[in-house]
Design a protein around this motif. Structure first.
Motif, PDB file in Angstrom:
ATOM      1  N   UNK A 120      28.942  -0.821   8.439  1.00 29.73           N
ATOM      2  CA  UNK A 120      29.413  -1.925   7.596  1.00 29.73           C
ATOM      3  C   UNK A 120      28.329  -2.285   6.596  1.00 29.73           C
ATOM      4  N   UNK A 121      28.711  -2.543   5.362  1.00 35.40           N
ATOM      5  CA  UNK A 121      27.747  -3.013   4.360  1.00 35.40           C
ATOM      6  C   UNK A 121      28.153  -4.396   3.877  1.00 35.40           C
ATOM      7  N   UNK A 122      27.165  -5.243   3.653  1.00 37.66           N
ATOM      8  CA  UNK A 122      27.388  -6.619   3.211  1.00 37.66           C
ATOM      9  C   UNK A 122      26.493  -6.898   2.014  1.00 37.66           C
ATOM     10  N   UNK A 123      27.091  -7.406   0.938  1.00 38.63           N
ATOM     11  CA  UNK A 123      26.312  -7.866  -0.222  1.00 38.63           C
ATOM     12  C   UNK A 123      26.528  -9.375  -0.348  1.00 38.63           C
ATOM     13  N   UNK A 124      25.451 -10.138  -0.165  1.00 40.23           N
ATOM     14  CA  UNK A 124      25.568 -11.600  -0.188  1.00 40.23           C
ATOM     15  C   UNK A 124      25.863 -12.135  -1.584  1.00 40.23           C
ATOM     16  N   UNK A 125      25.202 -11.578  -2.610  1.00 34.82           N
ATOM     17  CA  UNK A 125      25.357 -11.997  -4.010  1.00 34.82           C
ATOM     18  C   UNK A 125      24.436 -11.132  -4.856  1.00 34.82           C
ATOM     19  N   UNK A 126      24.648 -11.130  -6.153  1.00 36.49           N
ATOM     20  CA  UNK A 126      23.749 -10.397  -7.060  1.00 36.49           C
ATOM     21  C   UNK A 126      23.521 -11.251  -8.305  1.00 36.49           C
ATOM     22  N   UNK A 127      22.308 -11.770  -8.455  1.00 41.84           N
ATOM     23  CA  UNK A 127      21.942 -12.526  -9.662  1.00 41.84           C
ATOM     24  C   UNK A 127      20.632 -11.964 -10.194  1.00 41.84           C
ATOM     25  N   UNK A 128      20.168 -12.466 -11.325  1.00 43.36           N
ATOM     26  CA  UNK A 128      19.008 -11.876 -12.012  1.00 43.36           C
ATOM     27  C   UNK A 128      17.768 -11.848 -11.131  1.00 43.36           C
ATOM     28  N   UNK A 129      17.228 -10.653 -10.929  1.00 40.02           N
ATOM     29  CA  UNK A 129      15.985 -10.470 -10.180  1.00 40.02           C
ATOM     30  C   UNK A 129      15.524  -9.019 -10.337  1.00 40.02           C
ATOM     31  N   UNK A 155      33.441  -0.554   6.432  1.00 39.29           N
ATOM     32  CA  UNK A 155      33.804  -1.867   5.885  1.00 39.29           C
ATOM     33  C   UNK A 155      32.821  -2.276   4.799  1.00 39.29           C
ATOM     34  N   UNK A 156      33.361  -2.906   3.726  1.00 39.54           N
ATOM     35  CA  UNK A 156      32.549  -3.501   2.663  1.00 39.54           C
ATOM     36  C   UNK A 156      32.809  -4.993   2.674  1.00 39.54           C
ATOM     37  N   UNK A 157      31.789  -5.788   2.944  1.00 40.97           N
ATOM     38  CA  UNK A 157      31.927  -7.243   3.000  1.00 40.97           C
ATOM     39  C   UNK A 157      31.292  -7.824   1.742  1.00 40.97           C
ATOM     40  N   UNK A 158      32.128  -8.463   0.899  1.00 43.07           N
ATOM     41  CA  UNK A 158      31.660  -8.917  -0.415  1.00 43.07           C
ATOM     42  C   UNK A 158      31.984 -10.380  -0.659  1.00 43.07           C
ATOM     43  N   UNK A 159      31.150 -11.015  -1.482  1.00 46.79           N
ATOM     44  CA  UNK A 159      31.270 -12.427  -1.814  1.00 46.79           C
ATOM     45  C   UNK A 159      32.191 -12.609  -3.029  1.00 46.79           C
ATOM     46  N   UNK A 160      33.383 -13.121  -2.803  1.00 43.46           N
ATOM     47  CA  UNK A 160      34.370 -13.266  -3.886  1.00 43.46           C
ATOM     48  C   UNK A 160      33.990 -14.345  -4.889  1.00 43.46           C
ATOM     49  N   UNK A 161      33.036 -15.207  -4.536  1.00 39.40           N
ATOM     50  CA  UNK A 161      32.594 -16.261  -5.464  1.00 39.40           C
ATOM     51  C   UNK A 161      31.489 -15.778  -6.391  1.00 39.40           C
ATOM     52  N   UNK A 162      30.935 -14.615  -6.109  1.00 38.25           N
ATOM     53  CA  UNK A 162      29.800 -14.129  -6.880  1.00 38.25           C
ATOM     54  C   UNK A 162      30.257 -13.423  -8.148  1.00 38.25           C
ATOM     55  N   UNK A 163      29.433 -13.499  -9.189  1.00 33.76           N
ATOM     56  CA  UNK A 163      29.751 -12.871 -10.473  1.00 33.76           C
ATOM     57  C   UNK A 163      29.881 -11.353 -10.366  1.00 33.76           C
ATOM     58  N   UNK A 164      29.298 -10.775  -9.320  1.00 35.28           N
ATOM     59  CA  UNK A 164      29.317  -9.326  -9.150  1.00 35.28           C
ATOM     60  C   UNK A 164      30.589  -8.796  -8.487  1.00 35.28           C
ATOM     61  N   UNK A 165      31.420  -9.693  -7.959  1.00 34.58           N
ATOM     62  CA  UNK A 165      32.529  -9.280  -7.095  1.00 34.58           C
ATOM     63  C   UNK A 165      33.509  -8.329  -7.765  1.00 34.58           C
ATOM     64  N   UNK A 215      34.756 -12.772   1.399  1.00 35.08           N
ATOM     65  CA  UNK A 215      34.482 -14.143   1.845  1.00 35.08           C
ATOM     66  C   UNK A 215      34.098 -14.970   0.632  1.00 35.08           C
ATOM     67  N   UNK A 216      34.358 -16.267   0.698  1.00 32.33           N
ATOM     68  CA  UNK A 216      33.946 -17.135  -0.401  1.00 32.33           C
ATOM     69  C   UNK A 216      35.054 -17.984  -0.968  1.00 32.33           C
ATOM     70  N   UNK A 217      35.774 -17.441  -1.951  1.00 32.28           N
ATOM     71  CA  UNK A 217      36.792 -18.205  -2.671  1.00 32.28           C
ATOM     72  C   UNK A 217      37.982 -18.575  -1.795  1.00 32.28           C
ATOM     73  N   UNK A 218      38.633 -19.659  -2.154  1.00 28.96           N
ATOM     74  CA  UNK A 218      39.891 -20.052  -1.531  1.00 28.96           C
ATOM     75  C   UNK A 218      40.858 -18.876  -1.589  1.00 28.96           C
ATOM     76  N   UNK A 219      41.428 -18.523  -0.452  1.00 22.82           N
ATOM     77  CA  UNK A 219      42.365 -17.413  -0.412  1.00 22.82           C
ATOM     78  C   UNK A 219      41.755 -16.092  -0.008  1.00 22.82           C
ATOM     79  N   UNK A 220      40.418 -16.050   0.095  1.00 21.41           N
ATOM     80  CA  UNK A 220      39.750 -14.833   0.570  1.00 21.41           C
ATOM     81  C   UNK A 220      40.023 -14.658   2.059  1.00 21.41           C
ATOM     82  N   UNK A 221      39.595 -13.535   2.607  1.00 22.35           N
ATOM     83  CA  UNK A 221      39.772 -13.318   4.041  1.00 22.35           C
ATOM     84  C   UNK A 221      39.077 -14.406   4.853  1.00 22.35           C
ATOM     85  N   UNK A 222      37.930 -14.863   4.347  1.00 17.68           N
ATOM     86  CA  UNK A 222      37.181 -15.942   4.995  1.00 17.68           C
ATOM     87  C   UNK A 222      36.709 -16.907   3.908  1.00 17.68           C
TER      88      UNK A 222
END
Length: 424
Positions: free
Chosen positions: A126-135, A159-169, A183-190
């Motif tokens: 399983x891979x999980x990406x929490x978020x991706x912002x400038x760095x 499985x790919x676990x991704x943050x639906x609220x993140x700009x990278x989604x 996971x994240x936004x209203x209506x996501x799996x979580x």
């Protein structure tokens, strides 16, 4: 000479080393279920939380993160300023885990580790990406390169676990393989929200879809605070559900998680104001940390931070702007200046503060020596009901000055400053 070698050529070398390392330790990862976690912010907390849940529920689990490697009831250091250790060290830890009959490993992976093949020959379940912002744009040159490097973690997984609220989604969900879990936004799996927060304890509502596509809601009380930690909790919850764990047991384990050293860690000697140490060192993580503390501070929010030398310089002005918009008082100081002049780094951050109306020696100060900076915040500026937050170093036990690592501990310095102020 080393600087003249193109990075792709270096990466081939790292790939060879990774293969040799895996060969020496007899390819241990192929006997483990490995959960890979990457992202700009939240990696260490999420890795530690998943490990805590699995261990609490009796699973044979191990972890390798920024702070430590843990398995079999023991903890091992993983380095000073390297999130993903060398391929040799990774394979060594994984072999020890196999020998200790560990079944599941949570592995924190940086973009550098992905680009440099340090986790080659470590297949992920399983891979999980929490978020991706400038760095790390000093290394990756632009955001797209950075994002695509992070996306390497999504290849050949179940499985790919991704943050639906993140700009990278939107881009990430089109990449890689395996079932997408959002996971994240209203209506996501979580998804979820904060119900209420009292100091450093928060009640979160977690909503998720059952196998029958019905919406289920549960409430968890956590020692973690802020919207960003809701995201970390949702990510950990999603991974644990993928592993087949029962939701009530997951939440029960979350409630006993006390946090990670250097991540929103309180320094409390009975003083009438709060002192917090945190690792935030990007514009986004700075914003999240200060926003969370803003909502839990009665009076002034006092911020001590700097920026690393020989790293992405474009973020310095942004960090100054973020701090000026959220903190009442700011002290700019050294943070791993390396070969750069710390006064120059501080001046670049200060431009961001002044861009949004900050005035030197009125609501922000420049103090190069980090001990003096912390002493001013904790021993002089802080009053009843205030919060002092010391950012950028977190758990780290050294500071790089002039290319040399010197012993350093923000929590220890803050503790000594408090003792001096309280006369204990």
């Amino acid at each position: 000479m080393k600087e003249r070698i193109p990075q792709p050529a270096k990466n081939i070398y790292h790939l060879v080393i990774a293969f040799i390392s895996a060969l020496i330790f007899r390819f241990p990862a192929f006997r483990l279920q490995v959960i890979g976690v990457t992202g700009t912010d939240g990696k260490t907390t999420t890795v530690s939380l998943i490990y805590h849940i699995l261990s609490t529920l009796g699973m044979k689990a191990g972890m390798i993160s920024t702070v430590e490697a843990k398995f079999g009831g023991k903890s091992f250091e993983t380095g000073f300023h390297v999130t993903t250790p060398s391929s040799f060290l990774i394979q060594k830890f994984l072999r020890k885990m196999v020998d200790n009959k560990i079944k599941v490993v949570i592995l924190e992976i940086t973009s550098h580790g992905l680009d440099q093949n340090r986790v080659a020959f470590v297949p992920l379940h399983t891979s999980l990406i929490t978020n991706v912002s400038q760095e790390h744009l000093d290394y990756h040159k632009n955001y797209k390169n950075y994002l695509l490097t992070k996306a390497k973690i999504l290849r050949n997984v179940n499985y790919r676990v991704l943050n639906s609220e993140d700009q990278s989604f939107e881009m990430l969900k089109m990449l890689g393989s395996g079932q997408l879990v959002a996971f994240g936004k209203l209506g996501s799996d979580y998804f979820g929200e904060i119900i209420n927060s009292d100091g450093f304890s928060t009640n979160y509502a977690i909503h998720y879809k059952t196998k029958q596509k019905l919406l289920k809601t549960m409430v968890v009380q956590s020692n973690l605070i802020g919207e960003f930690n809701l995201s970390n909790i949702l990510a950990a919850f999603a991974v644990c559900k993928i592993l087949g764990l029962e939701d009530k047991k997951i939440l029960s384990a979350i409630e006993t998680f006390t946090g990670v050293p250097g991540r929103m860690e309180q320094v409390d000697l009975g003083q009438n104001f709060k002192v917090v140490v945190d690792f935030a060192h990007t514009p986004r993580s700075l914003e999240l940390a200060l926003s969370a503390l803003r909502g839990n501070t009665e009076k002034k929010l006092i911020c001590v931070f700097g920026a690393a030398g020989e790293r992405d310089k474009s973020k310095r002005l942004l960090m100054g702007q973020v701090a000026a918009n959220l903190a009442d008082l700011i002290i700019l100081t050294s943070e791993d200046p390396r070969s750069e002049n710390p006064e120059k780094i501080i001046a670049e951050i200060a431009r961001g503060i002044e861009k949004v109306g900050g005035e030197e020696n009125t609501n922000y100060w420049k103090i190069v020596d980090r001990v003096d900076a912390i002493n001013k915040a904790v021993g002089n500026l802080a009053e009843v009901g205030d919060t002092v937050v010391i950012l950028g170093k977190g758990h780290e036990q050294s500071m790089n000055i002039g290319g040399k690592e010197i012993p350093w501990d923000d929590k220890k310095v803050a503790t000594e400053s408090l003792k001096m102020r309280l006369g204990i």
